[in-house]
Design a protein around this motif. Structure first.
Motif, mmCIF file in Angstrom:
data_model
loop_
_atom_site.group_PDB
_atom_site.id
_atom_site.type_symbol
_atom_site.label_atom_id
_atom_site.label_comp_id
_atom_site.label_asym_id
_atom_site.label_seq_id
_atom_site.Cartn_x
_atom_site.Cartn_y
_atom_site.Cartn_z
ATOM 1 N N CYS A 260 -33.461 11.395 20.046
ATOM 2 C CA CYS A 260 -33.172 10.493 21.178
ATOM 3 C C CYS A 260 -32.153 9.419 20.830
ATOM 4 O O CYS A 260 -31.598 8.764 21.709
ATOM 5 N N GLY B 166 -27.412 11.024 10.846
ATOM 6 C CA GLY B 166 -28.059 11.151 9.532
ATOM 7 C C GLY B 166 -29.356 11.956 9.592
ATOM 8 O O GLY B 166 -29.551 12.901 8.824
ATOM 9 N N ILE C 184 -29.085 12.525 21.622
ATOM 10 C CA ILE C 184 -28.755 11.604 22.714
ATOM 11 C C ILE C 184 -28.346 10.267 22.097
ATOM 12 O O ILE C 184 -28.967 9.826 21.122
ATOM 13 N N ASP C 185 -27.305 9.643 22.626
ATOM 14 C CA ASP C 185 -27.039 8.246 22.263
ATOM 15 C C ASP C 185 -26.381 7.540 23.439
ATOM 16 O O ASP C 185 -25.538 8.103 24.125
ATOM 17 N N SER D 218 -28.887 7.385 28.231
ATOM 18 C CA SER D 218 -30.020 6.634 27.698
ATOM 19 C C SER D 218 -31.233 7.552 27.569
ATOM 20 O O SER D 218 -31.502 8.358 28.458
ATOM 21 N N TYR D 219 -31.973 7.385 26.472
ATOM 22 C CA TYR D 219 -33.173 8.213 26.310
ATOM 23 C C TYR D 219 -34.216 7.922 27.380
ATOM 24 O O TYR D 219 -35.158 8.678 27.551
ATOM 25 N N ASP E 265 -35.312 6.733 16.609
ATOM 26 C CA ASP E 265 -35.066 5.743 15.557
ATOM 27 C C ASP E 265 -34.441 4.555 16.273
ATOM 28 O O ASP E 265 -33.241 4.520 16.517
ATOM 29 N N ASN F 243 -37.074 0.452 28.107
ATOM 30 C CA ASN F 243 -36.643 1.828 27.834
ATOM 31 C C ASN F 243 -37.666 2.577 26.984
ATOM 32 O O ASN F 243 -37.901 3.765 27.206
HETATM 33 N N1 SAH Z 1 -31.005 7.915 13.304
HETATM 34 C C1 SAH Z 1 -29.606 7.552 13.449
HETATM 35 C C2 SAH Z 1 -29.408 6.049 13.616
HETATM 36 C C3 SAH Z 1 -29.956 5.494 14.875
HETATM 37 S S1 SAH Z 1 -29.544 3.809 15.136
HETATM 38 C C4 SAH Z 1 -28.829 8.100 12.248
HETATM 39 O O1 SAH Z 1 -29.434 8.742 11.388
HETATM 40 O O2 SAH Z 1 -27.632 7.890 12.169
HETATM 41 C C5 SAH Z 1 -30.095 3.641 16.772
HETATM 42 C C6 SAH Z 1 -29.213 4.290 17.815
HETATM 43 O O3 SAH Z 1 -29.896 4.216 19.053
HETATM 44 C C7 SAH Z 1 -27.871 3.619 18.017
HETATM 45 O O4 SAH Z 1 -26.835 4.535 17.801
HETATM 46 C C8 SAH Z 1 -27.915 3.146 19.475
HETATM 47 O O5 SAH Z 1 -26.667 3.262 20.126
HETATM 48 C C9 SAH Z 1 -28.933 4.088 20.076
HETATM 49 N N2 SAH Z 1 -29.604 3.615 21.295
HETATM 50 C C10 SAH Z 1 -30.056 2.374 21.566
HETATM 51 N N3 SAH Z 1 -30.641 2.352 22.783
HETATM 52 C C11 SAH Z 1 -30.558 3.615 23.280
HETATM 53 C C12 SAH Z 1 -30.987 4.227 24.490
HETATM 54 N N4 SAH Z 1 -31.631 3.545 25.438
HETATM 55 N N5 SAH Z 1 -30.736 5.546 24.652
HETATM 56 C C13 SAH Z 1 -30.098 6.271 23.701
HETATM 57 N N6 SAH Z 1 -29.675 5.733 22.543
HETATM 58 C C14 SAH Z 1 -29.898 4.428 22.332
#
Ligand code: SAH
Length: 295
Positions: A26, A32, A50-51, A77-78, A99, A219
């Motif tokens: 999500c 990563g 998703i991002d 958005s998730y 995450d 969210n």
């Molecule tokens: N696990 C990822 C890092 C995640 S950091 C890795 O390994 O690289 C958190 C991410 O969540 C960010 O890129 C941010 O843009 C995203 N984010 C924040 N709110 C969000 C939402 N409502 N929907 C989707 N993505 C979201």
């Protein structure tokens, strides 16, 4: 600046990706965690990433070179999880990862004013097309009580009253437009001891504004029931949070579902980063991982 995925080993342990299973990440970020999952769920397993941040989507698209059509990335958005799954016809979901929060690339590599270390405009939106509210509007247009409340609740900042009061005083003299202007106001609102503290004195206020701008707690509340719905039985949800308010929402929701015997909780207590990981990657300091299996 490269983002280091937190609790990598633990994410794999609790998500337990098997051959040809399908996963949703999500918050794919720089990919990563997604990459680790894709190493495990071959040769046919798929991942939907998703991002909300269009820049993060571009960064994680690097994985398409390696994993081809096993990975799909969506800029949304998730909180719209069900609809995205429907739209992409992504069926049979064996695991979902979240995450939460932001990445170090967003903190230091963008010009959105997430960091008090760089002089930038006060924006803080992950996505400026989908979100209208920004940090500048909050500090210049919201009433004092509302500003104080978010700094206290989302920032857990003990000087919230003084900071909110000084924001109101300062904005009478002209619009507060930059990170440095805000940092200066915060500096003038706190005690000298706090100013020399281990955590930078502006950290909590900046975090509070980011959470408010992006409606992060709402969210999370929206996505959790959708995640449960979408998972196949025996499927797993893994959530990493960085803030006690987030963790409380997640913990309460898990407990409620466990009582109704819809899930089995895999983490009695939240999993945290090892001392070694915290040393290597300070972002992992406040990470808490919780996981369940859908019955
Ligand atoms: N696990 C990822 C890092 C995640 S950091 C890795 O390994 O690289 C958190 C991410 O969540 C960010 O890129 C941010 O843009 C995203 N984010 C924040 N709110 C969000 C939402 N409502 N929907 C989707 N993505 C979201």
């Amino acid at each position: 600046m490269i983002h280091t995925a937190v609790l990598k080993k633990e994410v794999l342990e609790y998500l337990n990706p098997g051959h040809n299973e399908n996963f949703v990440d999500c918050t794919v970020g720089e990919g990563g965690h997604a990459e680790e999952i894709l190493f495990k769920n071959g040769p046919e397993g798929k991942l939907l990433g998703i991002d909300l941040d269009p820049y993060q989507v571009v960064v994680s698209q690097r994985l398409q070179v390696q994993f081809k059509d096993r990975i799909t990335i969506v800029n949304d958005s998730y909180s719209n999880l069900s609809e995205i799954i429907e739209r992409k016809n992504f069926k049979e979901v064996n695991g979902i990862l979240m995450d939460l929060g932001m990445s170090s690339v967003q903190l230091e590599g963008t010009e959105k004013g997430f960091s008090f270390k760089m002089e930038q405009g006060l924006d803080m939106r992950y996505n400026d097309q989908l979100t209208y509210l920004n940090a500048e509007k909050i500090v210049n247009e919201w009433p004092e009580e509302k500003i104080e409340k978010i700094i206290r609740e989302y920032g857990e900042e003990k000087f919230s009253k003084k900071i909110a009061k000084n924001i109101i005083e300062q904005r009478k003299l002209g619009r507060i437009k930059t990170t440095f202007q805000l940092t200066e106001i915060i500096k003038n609102s706190i005690s000298p001891a706090y100013q020399r503290g281990k955590i930078h004195y502006a950290t909590r206020t900046f975090q509070a504004l980011r959470i408010a701008v992006n409606d992060e707690l709402e969210n999370i509340k929206k996505v959790l029931p959708q995640a449960l719905e979408i998972l196949s039985s025996g499927g797993r949800l893994v959530v990493i949070s960085f803030h006690s308010l987030e963790d409380r929402i997640i913990k309460n929701y898990f407990n409620q579902l466990a009582k109704k015997q819809k899930i089995k909780i895999l983490t009695k207590k939240p999993i945290t980063a090892s001392r070694d990981e915290i040393k290597e990657n300070p972002r992992s300091r406040s990470a808490k991982l919780r996981a369940f299996i859908k019955i």
